[in-house]
Enzyme design. Structure first.
Site, mmCIF file in Angstrom:
data_model
loop_
_atom_site.group_PDB
_atom_site.id
_atom_site.type_symbol
_atom_site.label_atom_id
_atom_site.label_comp_id
_atom_site.label_asym_id
_atom_site.label_seq_id
_atom_site.Cartn_x
_atom_site.Cartn_y
_atom_site.Cartn_z
ATOM 1 C CG ASP A 28 -1.710 1.158 1.577
ATOM 2 O OD1 ASP A 28 -2.233 1.809 0.439
ATOM 3 O OD2 ASP A 28 -2.016 1.508 2.515
ATOM 4 C CG ASP A 30 -1.424 7.798 0.609
ATOM 5 O OD1 ASP A 30 -1.010 9.090 0.842
ATOM 6 O OD2 ASP A 30 -1.956 7.486 -0.634
ATOM 7 C CG ASP A 204 -2.732 2.459 6.572
ATOM 8 O OD1 ASP A 204 -2.847 2.185 5.204
ATOM 9 O OD2 ASP A 204 -2.969 3.513 6.842
#
Length: 255
Positions: A28, A30, A204
């Site tokens: 991922d 961000d 996240d």
């Protein structure tokens, strides 16, 4: 196989670095590779990150992909790396290193939804509208007091089955249904050079859960970045700095 010693974090353990051997790596953007900024255009991509991604892509013989909710072209521009596999817009866009692309058709609801969201945000300082090729996001990181209003307004715009509402960290996002990060993992893993390898997915946010689940179904693992929570991920790292440290160590092991 004897794994290298790793430091435990509260809840889930940190992933052993030698899991990288023979694996395909999905990251991922961000909150995983870069710290989340108040505005999507304010993230910082430094030379250290570019160097570790380049080293990993080489060591893994191009079995590295960025899987993000951002548009693929935006991530390619921010990273400035050639021939990198990228899935953008939560699986709606997939770009292979050889130049092949797969993408959904822009949804008919996008323009009117953007107009309504912009009208909603106009009188709410700190509420931002981020327009994407296949969706639109309503951010309230700079206006946390507007969270409930943003979520209720977003729900009022999703009466049609043509819109999927995705919640994330201080954001609600409108996107096309039928595509998610798990679909991107599955597509990459069905093609060379990743076919037959073990997927490792780092992420996240709630949007990464589909990717964790897809990796598990293919015999791989998920690594949650940030605070511990119920998740399909089996491992966890505390934050972006710990993730970059792990990736640097993994590049040395995979080389």
């Amino acid at each position: 196989m004897q794994h290298e010693t790793t430091t435990l974090v509260e809840g889930k353990p940190a992933p052993p670095v030698d899991l990288i051997r023979g694996a395909s790596l999905f990251l991922d953007f961000d909150g995983t590779l870069v710290e989340i900024a108040d505005r999507p255009d304010a993230v910082i991509v430094d030379d250290r990150l570019r160097a570790v991604l380049t080293a990993l892509d080489t060591a893994l013989e191009r079995r590295l992909a960025i899987v993000t909710g951002r548009p693929a072209a935006e991530v390619e521009r921010l990273l400035g790396l050639a021939r990198l596999s990228v899935s953008g817009s939560h699986g709606a866009e997939i770009v292979w290193p050889d130049g092949r692309r797969r993408e959904a058709a822009p949804p008919a609801w996008l323009a009117p939804t953007v107009s309504r969201l912009e009208a909603f945000s106009r009188d709410r300082p700190g509420v931002l509208v981020e327009v994407k090729p296949f969706g639109v996001a309503l951010h309230y990181r700079q206006a946390p007091e507007a969270e409930l209003a943003c979520q209720r307004f977003a729900e009022s715009l999703t009466e049609t089955s043509d819109i999927h509402l995705q919640r994330g960290k201080m954001v609600v996002e409108f996107r096309v249904p039928g595509a998610d990060k798990g679909d991107a993992i599955t597509a990459f893993m069905a093609d060379r050079p990743m076919i037959g390898t073990r997927p490792i997915v780092f992420g996240d946010d709630l949007t990464d859960e589909a990717a964790f689940a897809a990796a598990k179904a293919l015999g791989g693992i998920g690594v949650l970045v940030g605070d511990d929570r119920p998740s399909e991920a089996q491992y966890r790292l505390a934050g972006v700095p710990e993730t970059i440290n792990w990736l640097e160590a993994a590049a040395r092991v995979a080389a």
